[in-house]
Design a protein around this motif. Structure first.
Motif, PDB file in Angstrom:
ATOM      1  N   ALA A 280       1.151  -0.888  -0.330  1.00 24.83           N
ATOM      2  CA  ALA A 280      -0.063   0.106   0.059  1.00 24.83           C
ATOM      3  C   ALA A 280       0.671   1.299  -0.221  1.00 24.83           C
ATOM      4  CB  ALA A 280      -0.974  -0.021   1.538  1.00 24.83           C
ATOM      5  N   LYS A 281       1.997   1.303   0.862  1.00 23.94           N
ATOM      6  CA  LYS A 281       3.068   2.154   0.526  1.00 23.94           C
ATOM      7  C   LYS A 281       3.248   2.960  -0.813  1.00 23.94           C
ATOM      8  CE  LYS A 281       4.171   2.495   5.541  1.00 23.94           C
ATOM      9  NZ  LYS A 281       4.647   4.242   5.754  1.00 23.94           N
ATOM     10  N   MET A 282       3.760   1.407  -1.650  1.00 23.47           N
ATOM     11  CA  MET A 282       4.161   1.782  -2.639  1.00 23.47           C
ATOM     12  C   MET A 282       3.544   1.987  -3.331  1.00 23.47           C
ATOM     13  SD  MET A 282       6.926  -1.369  -3.841  1.00 23.47           S
ATOM     14  CE  MET A 282       6.073  -2.422  -3.228  1.00 23.47           C
ATOM     15  N   GLN A 283       2.102   2.259  -3.470  1.00 25.83           N
ATOM     16  CA  GLN A 283       0.473   2.794  -4.795  1.00 25.83           C
ATOM     17  C   GLN A 283       0.325   3.917  -3.936  1.00 25.83           C
ATOM     18  OE1 GLN A 283      -2.611  -0.045  -3.657  1.00 25.83           O
ATOM     19  NE2 GLN A 283      -1.697  -1.850  -4.808  1.00 25.83           N
ATOM     20  N   ASN A 284       0.960   4.092  -2.680  1.00 28.21           N
ATOM     21  CA  ASN A 284       1.044   5.460  -2.115  1.00 28.21           C
ATOM     22  C   ASN A 284       2.088   6.692  -3.134  1.00 28.21           C
ATOM     23  OD1 ASN A 284      -1.442   4.933  -1.544  1.00 28.21           O
ATOM     24  ND2 ASN A 284      -0.981   4.793   0.809  1.00 28.21           N
ATOM     25  N   GLN A 285       3.402   5.666  -3.190  1.00 28.94           N
ATOM     26  CA  GLN A 285       4.347   6.089  -3.847  1.00 28.94           C
ATOM     27  C   GLN A 285       5.318   7.278  -2.281  1.00 28.94           C
ATOM     28  OE1 GLN A 285       5.384   6.843  -6.924  1.00 28.94           O
ATOM     29  NE2 GLN A 285       4.269   5.688  -7.173  1.00 28.94           N
ATOM     30  N   GLU A 286       5.222   6.394  -1.107  1.00 27.61           N
ATOM     31  CA  GLU A 286       6.433   6.745   0.197  1.00 27.61           C
ATOM     32  C   GLU A 286       6.905   5.414   0.000  1.00 27.61           C
ATOM     33  OE1 GLU A 286       2.053   7.978   2.744  1.00 27.61           O
ATOM     34  OE2 GLU A 286       3.025   5.624   3.306  1.00 27.61           O
ATOM     35  N   PHE A 287       6.809   4.320  -0.516  1.00 24.65           N
ATOM     36  CA  PHE A 287       8.063   3.315  -0.371  1.00 24.65           C
ATOM     37  C   PHE A 287       8.696   3.022  -2.191  1.00 24.65           C
ATOM     38  CE2 PHE A 287      10.706  -0.365   0.664  1.00 24.65           C
ATOM     39  CZ  PHE A 287      11.285  -0.143   1.577  1.00 24.65           C
ATOM     40  N   ARG A 288       9.955   3.359  -2.413  1.00 28.03           N
ATOM     41  CA  ARG A 288       9.935   2.955  -3.643  1.00 28.03           C
ATOM     42  C   ARG A 288      10.244   1.068  -4.176  1.00 28.03           C
ATOM     43  NH1 ARG A 288      14.301   6.898  -5.626  1.00 28.03           N
ATOM     44  NH2 ARG A 288      14.289   4.556  -7.419  1.00 28.03           N
ATOM     45  N   GLU A 289       9.101   1.184  -5.718  1.00 25.40           N
ATOM     46  CA  GLU A 289       8.983  -0.174  -6.038  1.00 25.40           C
ATOM     47  C   GLU A 289      10.724  -0.669  -5.829  1.00 25.40           C
ATOM     48  OE1 GLU A 289       6.740  -2.266  -9.152  1.00 25.40           O
ATOM     49  OE2 GLU A 289       6.667  -0.215  -8.647  1.00 25.40           O
ATOM     50  N   ASP A 290      11.686  -0.313  -6.648  1.00 27.40           N
ATOM     51  CA  ASP A 290      12.887  -0.778  -6.879  1.00 27.40           C
ATOM     52  C   ASP A 290      13.226  -0.978  -5.797  1.00 27.40           C
ATOM     53  OD1 ASP A 290      13.027   1.407  -6.111  1.00 27.40           O
ATOM     54  OD2 ASP A 290      14.377   2.226  -7.904  1.00 27.40           O
ATOM     55  N   LEU A 291      13.011  -0.581  -4.495  1.00 27.06           N
ATOM     56  CA  LEU A 291      14.080  -1.110  -3.307  1.00 27.06           C
ATOM     57  C   LEU A 291      13.181  -2.178  -2.460  1.00 27.06           C
ATOM     58  CD1 LEU A 291      15.677  -0.423  -1.130  1.00 27.06           C
ATOM     59  CD2 LEU A 291      13.770   1.436  -0.337  1.00 27.06           C
ATOM     60  N   TYR A 292      11.592  -1.884  -3.555  1.00 27.06           N
ATOM     61  CA  TYR A 292      11.207  -3.229  -2.048  1.00 27.06           C
ATOM     62  C   TYR A 292      11.473  -4.373  -2.978  1.00 27.06           C
ATOM     63  CZ  TYR A 292       7.857  -6.756  -2.353  1.00 27.06           C
ATOM     64  OH  TYR A 292       6.951  -7.719  -1.460  1.00 27.06           O
ATOM     65  N   TYR A 293      11.821  -4.593  -4.117  1.00 26.14           N
ATOM     66  CA  TYR A 293      12.619  -5.715  -4.970  1.00 26.14           C
ATOM     67  C   TYR A 293      13.886  -6.106  -4.400  1.00 26.14           C
ATOM     68  CZ  TYR A 293       7.933  -5.698  -7.497  1.00 26.14           C
ATOM     69  OH  TYR A 293       6.399  -5.794  -7.754  1.00 26.14           O
ATOM     70  N   ARG A 294      14.513  -5.250  -4.725  1.00 21.48           N
ATOM     71  CA  ARG A 294      15.931  -5.650  -3.588  1.00 21.48           C
ATOM     72  C   ARG A 294      15.640  -5.615  -2.244  1.00 21.48           C
ATOM     73  NH1 ARG A 294      20.808  -6.246  -5.760  1.00 21.48           N
ATOM     74  NH2 ARG A 294      20.395  -3.721  -6.885  1.00 21.48           N
ATOM     75  N   ILE A 295      14.806  -5.647  -1.404  1.00 24.55           N
ATOM     76  CA  ILE A 295      15.388  -6.192  -0.026  1.00 24.55           C
ATOM     77  C   ILE A 295      14.830  -7.052   0.538  1.00 24.55           C
ATOM     78  CG2 ILE A 295      15.860  -3.477   0.775  1.00 24.55           C
ATOM     79  CD1 ILE A 295      12.990  -3.561   2.429  1.00 24.55           C
ATOM     80  N   ALA A 296      13.902  -7.502  -1.038  1.00 24.15           N
ATOM     81  CA  ALA A 296      12.765  -8.374  -0.670  1.00 24.15           C
ATOM     82  C   ALA A 296      12.757  -9.953  -1.183  1.00 24.15           C
ATOM     83  CB  ALA A 296      11.032  -8.564  -0.605  1.00 24.15           C
ATOM     84  N   THR A 297      14.123 -10.475  -1.718  1.00 24.45           N
ATOM     85  CA  THR A 297      14.367 -11.546  -2.129  1.00 24.45           C
ATOM     86  C   THR A 297      13.122 -12.524  -1.770  1.00 24.45           C
ATOM     87  OG1 THR A 297      16.301 -10.319  -2.846  1.00 24.45           O
ATOM     88  CG2 THR A 297      15.688 -12.775  -3.319  1.00 24.45           C
ATOM     89  N   ILE A 298      12.941 -12.924  -0.361  1.00 25.43           N
ATOM     90  CA  ILE A 298      12.654 -13.641   0.255  1.00 25.43           C
ATOM     91  C   ILE A 298      12.209 -13.298   1.518  1.00 25.43           C
ATOM     92  CG2 ILE A 298      12.944 -15.822   1.723  1.00 25.43           C
ATOM     93  CD1 ILE A 298      15.402 -16.497  -0.115  1.00 25.43           C
ATOM     94  N   PRO A 299      10.320 -13.149   0.839  1.00 26.19           N
ATOM     95  CA  PRO A 299       9.894 -12.652   2.026  1.00 26.19           C
ATOM     96  C   PRO A 299       9.019 -13.595   3.021  1.00 26.19           C
ATOM     97  CG  PRO A 299       8.263 -12.666  -0.081  1.00 26.19           C
ATOM     98  CD  PRO A 299      10.386 -12.912  -0.348  1.00 26.19           C
ATOM     99  N   ILE A 300       8.945 -13.522   4.237  1.00 27.85           N
ATOM    100  CA  ILE A 300       8.884 -14.819   5.123  1.00 27.85           C
ATOM    101  C   ILE A 300       7.595 -13.524   6.348  1.00 27.85           C
ATOM    102  CG2 ILE A 300       9.249 -15.759   7.169  1.00 27.85           C
ATOM    103  CD1 ILE A 300      12.253 -15.606   6.199  1.00 27.85           C
ATOM    104  N   LEU A 301       6.162 -14.611   5.976  1.00 28.29           N
ATOM    105  CA  LEU A 301       5.358 -13.489   6.951  1.00 28.29           C
ATOM    106  C   LEU A 301       5.435 -14.542   8.095  1.00 28.29           C
ATOM    107  CD1 LEU A 301       2.678 -11.795   7.278  1.00 28.29           C
ATOM    108  CD2 LEU A 301       1.365 -13.899   5.759  1.00 28.29           C
ATOM    109  N   ILE A 302       5.371 -13.466   9.515  1.00 28.99           N
ATOM    110  CA  ILE A 302       5.658 -14.189  11.389  1.00 28.99           C
ATOM    111  C   ILE A 302       4.113 -14.520  11.190  1.00 28.99           C
ATOM    112  CG2 ILE A 302       6.600 -14.107  13.070  1.00 28.99           C
ATOM    113  CD1 ILE A 302       8.363 -12.585  11.640  1.00 28.99           C
ATOM    114  N   PRO A 303       3.309 -15.272  11.530  1.00 27.61           N
ATOM    115  CA  PRO A 303       2.075 -15.186  12.294  1.00 27.61           C
ATOM    116  C   PRO A 303       1.768 -15.123  13.644  1.00 27.61           C
ATOM    117  CG  PRO A 303       3.128 -17.527  12.149  1.00 27.61           C
ATOM    118  CD  PRO A 303       4.026 -17.164  11.500  1.00 27.61           C
ATOM    119  N   PRO A 304       0.832 -14.027  13.296  1.00 27.87           N
ATOM    120  CA  PRO A 304       0.212 -14.014  15.045  1.00 27.87           C
ATOM    121  C   PRO A 304       0.708 -14.550  16.110  1.00 27.87           C
ATOM    122  CG  PRO A 304      -1.023 -13.222  14.093  1.00 27.87           C
ATOM    123  CD  PRO A 304      -0.572 -14.005  12.668  1.00 27.87           C
TER     124      PRO A 304
END
Length: 381
Positions: A280-304
């Motif tokens: 959502a932050k990327m869609q709102n131009q608050e976070f760079r899409e190219d940076l996201y793909y650089r740091i999220a090679t492996i995204p891991i969701l930690i359950p609550p």
């Protein structure tokens, strides 16, 4: 006792070495700077005595890089309240201002060892404060941990996602400790906790004179983590205008301190984390899409925690052991109604909330049994 002295002033370094060498109980080794010490310190050392003002990496940064592995005494000829407070926050044993008598330093050394022995006596055998240990287990946790350990075998960037308090830093440390970089430093940075005008200097460092208050050079977090892992917590809170510079560092693997025209090559692993809706932050131009793909090679969701119910009681019991040992409260245990209350509560604040509730209940409860009323959960949202 084996003591490391880290001091760039050769006269001071030699004076301390000679003075402490007169005591048969001390074995003294000296180092010219923090980076040299970090390369050579091993488990045989009991105590580190470090100056604050040193080139390359100052004493505060050095103490942080040690991650609590040794007792530390800070010495300085330019004491400030801010530095003293920062030293205390990092858990140093003592803070001495030059000049001081050798006897004063010896007393500080002996105090630190007495405190260390007292802590060992107060803790139960086998009780550890290793923050990388997960106190409980569940099928959901094991599945997520398995993914994290697989990711650790590579150098790919990992992005940890999940609600606040689910244990993202524990996962980051687990990735570090299961990687080929486990012998290097683990440096954690919370983007949300650093004022916006200081983030750039904290991450990249600065040279003396780079700006008005830059009275000495400072190593940034990237350089401090060289050879190890840099954990960028709350990455989505990073100001947009600095994200381009972060992206460039990650791409080029070279960091430029503020005020410097020369770059320093870096070799490290990036683990980032956020509890925000980063897409959502990327869609709102608050976070760079190219940076996201650089740091999220492996995204891991930690359950609550509410999806990891089997962990609640083990975490609570282990936390209770830690609190009882830390404050010497005497034997305490949860009553059956307290255990049921803990297990049925929805824990919106996740593990962080659970630990806070148990610590408060242990301190405020009377007697050995902690009741459901002692938990004060009915008053929580």
């Amino acid at each position: 006792m084996k003591i490391a002295i880290v001091e760039d002033d050769i006269n001071m370094r030699k004076s301390l070495e000679i003075a402490l060498g007169d005591y048969e109980e001390f074995e003294v080794k000296t180092f010219r700077n923090a980076k040299e010490a970090l390369k050579k310190l091993d488990e045989s050392y009991d105590l580190v005595i470090s100056d604050i003002t040193m080139p390359g990496m100052n004493g505060i940064e050095f103490t942080e890089a040690l991650e609590g592995r040794y007792e530390v005494i800070i010495i300085t000829g330019n004491a400030t309240l801010g530095r003293a407070i920062e030293s205390i926050r990092l858990g140093v044993s003592d803070f001495l201002t030059k000049p001081f008598e050798v006897e004063t330093l010896v007393e500080a050394i002996r105090r630190s060892q007495k405190a260390k022995k007292r802590v060992k006596r107060e803790h139960k055998p086998g009780l550890q404060n290793d923050r990388s240990i997960f106190y409980g287990t569940s099928k959901v946790l094991e599945k997520t941990l398995s993914l994290a350990k697989k990711a650790a075998k590579s150098d790919a960037a990992v992005l940890l996602l999940g609600e606040s308090g689910v244990g993202k830093e524990l996962f980051a440390r687990t990735i570090h400790e299961n990687s080929s970089r486990s012998g290097g430093p683990f440096v954690a940075v919370n983007m949300a906790a650093i004022p916006e005008n200081l983030i750039e200097s904290e991450l990249f460092g600065f040279e003396k004179g780079a700006f008005t208050d830059a009275v000495e050079s400072k190593t940034g977090k990237f350089e401090a983590a060289n050879g190890g892992t840099l954990f960028l917590d709350e990455i989505a809170e990073m100001p947009y205008h600095l994200q381009a510079k972060l992206l460039r560092v990650l791409q080029e693997r070279v960091v430029h301190r503020l005020g410097s025209t020369q770059g320093t090559p870096i070799d490290l692993r990036i683990v980032a984390a956020t509890n925000a809706d980063i897409k959502a932050k990327m869609q709102n131009q608050e976070f760079r899409e190219d940076l996201y793909y650089r740091i999220a090679t492996i995204p891991i969701l930690i359950p609550p925690l509410r999806e990891r119910g089997e962990e609640i009681i083990p975490i609570a019991e282990r936390t209770l052991e830690d609190v009882v040992a830390r404050y010497a409260l005497g034997p305490k245990e949860f009553s059956e109604d307290a255990r049921q209350k803990l297990a049925s509560y929805h824990w919106p604040g996740n593990i962080r909330e659970l630990i806070a509730v148990v610590e408060r209940a242990a301190i405020l409860s009377d007697g050995t049994a902690i009741s459901s009323e002692d938990l004060f959960l009915d008053a929580r949202f």
